[in-house]
Design a protein around this motif. Structure first.
Motif, PDB file in Angstrom:
ATOM      1  N   TYR A 139       0.862  -1.182   0.000  1.00 40.43           N
ATOM      2  CA  TYR A 139       0.000   0.000   0.000  1.00 40.43           C
ATOM      3  C   TYR A 139       0.896   1.229   0.000  1.00 40.43           C
ATOM      4  N   ASP A 140       0.304   2.408  -0.127  1.00 38.82           N
ATOM      5  CA  ASP A 140       1.067   3.651  -0.171  1.00 38.82           C
ATOM      6  C   ASP A 140       1.577   3.981   1.231  1.00 38.82           C
TER       7      ASP A 140
ATOM      8  N   GLU B 297      -7.354   0.707   3.863  1.00 39.56           N
ATOM      9  CA  GLU B 297      -8.255   0.507   2.724  1.00 39.56           C
ATOM     10  C   GLU B 297      -7.525  -0.138   1.556  1.00 39.56           C
ATOM     11  N   GLN B 298      -6.319   0.339   1.258  1.00 39.52           N
ATOM     12  CA  GLN B 298      -5.565  -0.197   0.127  1.00 39.52           C
ATOM     13  C   GLN B 298      -5.132  -1.637   0.390  1.00 39.52           C
TER      14      GLN B 298
ATOM     15  N   GLU C  94      -5.614   5.427   7.564  1.00 37.82           N
ATOM     16  CA  GLU C  94      -6.891   4.879   7.095  1.00 37.82           C
ATOM     17  C   GLU C  94      -6.801   4.441   5.633  1.00 37.82           C
ATOM     18  N   THR C  95      -6.080   5.216   4.828  1.00 40.80           N
ATOM     19  CA  THR C  95      -5.919   4.870   3.411  1.00 40.80           C
ATOM     20  C   THR C  95      -5.068   3.618   3.263  1.00 40.80           C
ATOM     21  N   GLN C  96      -4.047   3.498   4.088  1.00 41.25           N
ATOM     22  CA  GLN C  96      -3.220   2.286   4.049  1.00 41.25           C
ATOM     23  C   GLN C  96      -4.068   1.041   4.310  1.00 41.25           C
TER      24      GLN C  96
ATOM     25  N   ALA D 173       0.691   7.403   2.617  1.00 45.42           N
ATOM     26  CA  ALA D 173      -0.725   7.756   2.753  1.00 45.42           C
ATOM     27  C   ALA D 173      -1.139   7.769   4.221  1.00 45.42           C
ATOM     28  N   PRO D 174      -2.246   8.437   4.529  1.00 44.38           N
ATOM     29  CA  PRO D 174      -2.775   8.374   5.900  1.00 44.38           C
ATOM     30  C   PRO D 174      -3.063   6.930   6.295  1.00 44.38           C
TER      31      PRO D 174
ATOM     32  N   LYS E  57     -11.727   1.166  10.372  1.00 46.27           N
ATOM     33  CA  LYS E  57     -11.728   0.823   8.934  1.00 46.27           C
ATOM     34  C   LYS E  57     -12.052  -0.660   8.746  1.00 46.27           C
TER      35      LYS E  57
ATOM     36  N   GLN F 223      -8.168  -3.857  -0.038  1.00 45.01           N
ATOM     37  CA  GLN F 223      -8.485  -3.993  -1.458  1.00 45.01           C
ATOM     38  C   GLN F 223      -7.524  -4.954  -2.154  1.00 45.01           C
TER      39      GLN F 223
END
Length: 362
Positions: A174-175, A185-186, A181-183, A178-179, A220, A189
């Motif tokens: 993942y990025d 989510e990624q 929460e985004t990590q 990134a924040p 999340k 996914q």
């Protein structure tokens, strides 16, 4: 059939003798750092390889019947459904044992196919390329469906979100910038893409540096359960009861799995295991054989193995299941896979005195 008496699962089942085996195997998961918590809901083993449940040998024990989950109707909004649904209900009955895929590297696909063919119906992996090939687990699932007729819906697959400190900086799924929460989510996914669009159990590979960060990740996770892509949640590498309780008490979707190393350094998680049994949390063990070779070679485990005509590792796995826990095995030997799959049956063959004597070791 198995029934629960107190905190243990009891079973009357025919005994099957299996030949000897080495005790050098049994690592199934990877420690990623901070002492953390995990949880997933495991239910008792049932007979037969039905649906996503049983993971033993030809005649297995499996969990209690799956309870109906709530659904959203035309008159109920998703938010209302999430508010009224019971967060503790898993979508499937987890199997008595899981096959662990840590450190299998390029052999992952072949070994997962071999394990499922042998009789396992539960797989443990992680979105952590440093130690797992989650993508190759997914490839094995496709091969099994296309060539062996084993549908994804018949299997129970558990994966993990691994926080950044547990990742290889050169290969983060993942990025990393990134924040948080985004990590999350990624990572989810990526796991969905690798594993065929659904996750039966999503585990936090270790708690984060602070309780606030851990709760942000958990929120999340809960959104993924609400969306229907994840069945249940858990945490791994948590050896502190207060930490686990804090996550449990704060969670809307309660942890249903706690996956830890089963070894003397943690006191074999006696308090945590008691908490798990009292709150319907599956205590999953890894490093089960490797960390306990001295107990396998002599004493009540070896004595019970001689009486039953089986191996000491089979007896330890059987005792863990009898005690209400869910062991992982990471063996690469087909013979050992088949031996390990006998453990749910053997759980009912242990005498009460043997169960008590083994319990005194842990």
């Amino acid at each position: 059939r198995m029934r629960r008496t107190g905190r243990a699962w009891r079973r009357a089942a025919p005994r099957r003798a299996v030949g000897g085996r080495s005790t050098s195997l049994g690592v199934a998961c990877c420690l990623v750092g901070t002492a953390g918590l995990i949880s997933t809901t495991w239910q008792a083993p049932v007979s037969g390889l039905r649906g996503g449940g049983a993971t033993s040998s030809s005649s297995r024990s499996a969990g209690a019947p799956m309870r109906a989950s709530s659904t959203t109707t035309a008159d109920t909004s998703p938010d209302e459904a999430a508010a009224t649904a019971s967060p503790e209900e898993p979508k499937k009955t987890p199997p008595a044992m899981l096959y662990g895929t840590a450190w299998k590297k390029e052999r992952t696909t072949a070994l997962v196919v071999q394990a499922i063919t042998a009789g396992f119906r539960g797989i443990d992996t992680a979105c952590q390329p440093k130690h797992y090939r989650e993508d190759l687990v997914g490839e094995a699932l496709r091969i099994l469906e296309e060539t062996r007729g084993v549908k994804r819906s018949e299997l129970w697959v558990q994966t993990k979100f691994t926080p950044l400190p547990g990742q290889d900086p050169a290969n983060v799924p993942y990025d990393a910038a990134a924040p948080l929460e985004t990590q999350v989510e990624q990572s989810i996914q990526r796991s969905l893409e690798n594993l065929g669009g659904s996750i039966d159990s999503l585990v936090l590979h270790s708690p984060l540096r602070t309780l606030d960060e851990t709760r942000r990740v958990w929120s999340k996770f809960e959104e993924a359960v609400d969306a229907g892509t994840v069945g249940q949640l858990g945490v791994s590498n948590c050896y502190d009861l207060r930490t686990f309780k804090a996550v449990y008490e704060h969670a809307r979707h309660k942890p249903r799995v706690l996956q830890n190393r089963f070894y003397d350094r943690s006191g074999f998680d006696r308090e945590l295991r008691a908490f798990c049994l009292e709150h319907d949390v599956a205590y999953q063990t890894f490093w089960t054989l490797t960390a306990n070779g001295d107990k396998l070679r002599r004493g009540p485990i070896a004595d019970a193995a001689r009486r039953l005509g089986v191996t000491p590792p089979q007896v330890l796995f059987a005792w863990l299941i009898r005690a209400g826990h869910q062991p992982l095995t990471g063996t690469t030997s087909e013979d050992h896979m088949r031996q390990d799959l006998q453990a749910p049956q053997l759980a009912g063959d242990l005498k009460d005195a043997e169960v008590d004597a083994i319990a005194a070791l842990f």
